[in-house]
Design an enzyme around this catalytic site. Sequence first.
Site, PDB file in Angstrom:
ATOM      1  N   LYS A  56      -2.347  -9.888 -15.908  1.00  0.00           N
ATOM      2  CA  LYS A  56      -2.282 -10.358 -14.540  1.00  0.00           C
ATOM      3  C   LYS A  56      -3.863 -10.187 -13.858  1.00  0.00           C
ATOM      4  CE  LYS A  56       0.267  -8.451 -11.009  1.00  0.00           C
ATOM      5  NZ  LYS A  56       0.406  -7.191  -9.726  1.00  0.00           N
TER       6      LYS A  56
HETATM    7  C1  E4P Z   1       1.689  -7.127  -7.310  1.00  0.00           C
HETATM    8  O1  E4P Z   1       2.499  -7.905  -7.387  1.00  0.00           O
HETATM    9  C2  E4P Z   1       1.434  -5.757  -7.127  1.00  0.00           C
HETATM   10  O2  E4P Z   1       2.304  -5.647  -7.940  1.00  0.00           O
HETATM   11  C3  E4P Z   1       2.503  -5.504  -5.560  1.00  0.00           C
HETATM   12  O3  E4P Z   1       3.617  -6.295  -5.028  1.00  0.00           O
HETATM   13  C4  E4P Z   1       1.670  -4.848  -4.700  1.00  0.00           C
HETATM   14  O4  E4P Z   1       2.668  -3.933  -3.941  1.00  0.00           O
HETATM   15  P1  E4P Z   1       2.209  -3.233  -2.669  1.00  0.00           P
HETATM   16  O5  E4P Z   1       1.067  -3.269  -1.327  1.00  0.00           O
HETATM   17  O6  E4P Z   1       3.573  -2.479  -2.310  1.00  0.00           O
HETATM   18  O7  E4P Z   1       1.206  -1.928  -3.301  1.00  0.00           O
END
Ligand code: E4P
Length: 218
Positions: free
Chosen positions: A87
């Site tokens: 990622k």
């Molecule tokens: C994306 O992969 C992130 O881990 C995540 O979806 C962020 O979500 P949030 O905005 O609820 O922290």
Amino acid sequence: MKFFIDTANIDQIRQAQALGILDGVTTNPSLMAKEGIKGESNIRNHYKQICDIVKGPVSAEVISTDFEGIIREGESLAEIDPNIVIKVPMLPDGVKAIKYFSEKGLKTNCTLVFSAGQALLAAKAGATYVSPFIGRLDDISYDGIELIQQIRLIYDNYLYETQILAASVRHTLHVIKCAEAGADVMTGPLQSIMGLFNHPLTDIGLKKFLEDFHRSQQ
Ligand code: E4P
């Protein structure tokens, strides 16, 4: 649409896996910190544990923001398990690294995407997944679902193979709207998935079926 769970919590990952409809997992540094996972070897072990539970893509995020650092970290994360997806944040060096990883056959998830232009860059670099954060856009009065629709249109226009991974999903209606908008994947917390089961008419109908059955057996 594939279902990923967005957590580093092992119990919740097990619960979602037990439903039989889970396709993968996404994590981020905040989610890992929330579980109290500290230090490189604990972090690696935690990812391995997740990969042993879910036989699907598991996104593990790099902390570096420079090209060399992202490459070093990403290659090392990819060695943990064949299902690890590197990622990488949306940055010029991140996009450059995604291009490098894609040429090496390593899977990537371009994270922190908030615009169609950023999604276009991720696709051109050959990202496996692009993660538009719909909940965080909704938080600031932009329409997150509209962004998914826009990216879907652009990717379909040019037959980009990058999968749209709707991220920052906050609730069950987001899941439905992502499916309507043509997201390839959604990642959300356990409760956003569990909410899909609920309908009062299902509860009422099941109660009546069971009552009628038991009455007929007396
Ligand atoms: C994306 O992969 C992130 O881990 C995540 O979806 C962020 O979500 P949030 O905005 O609820 O922290």
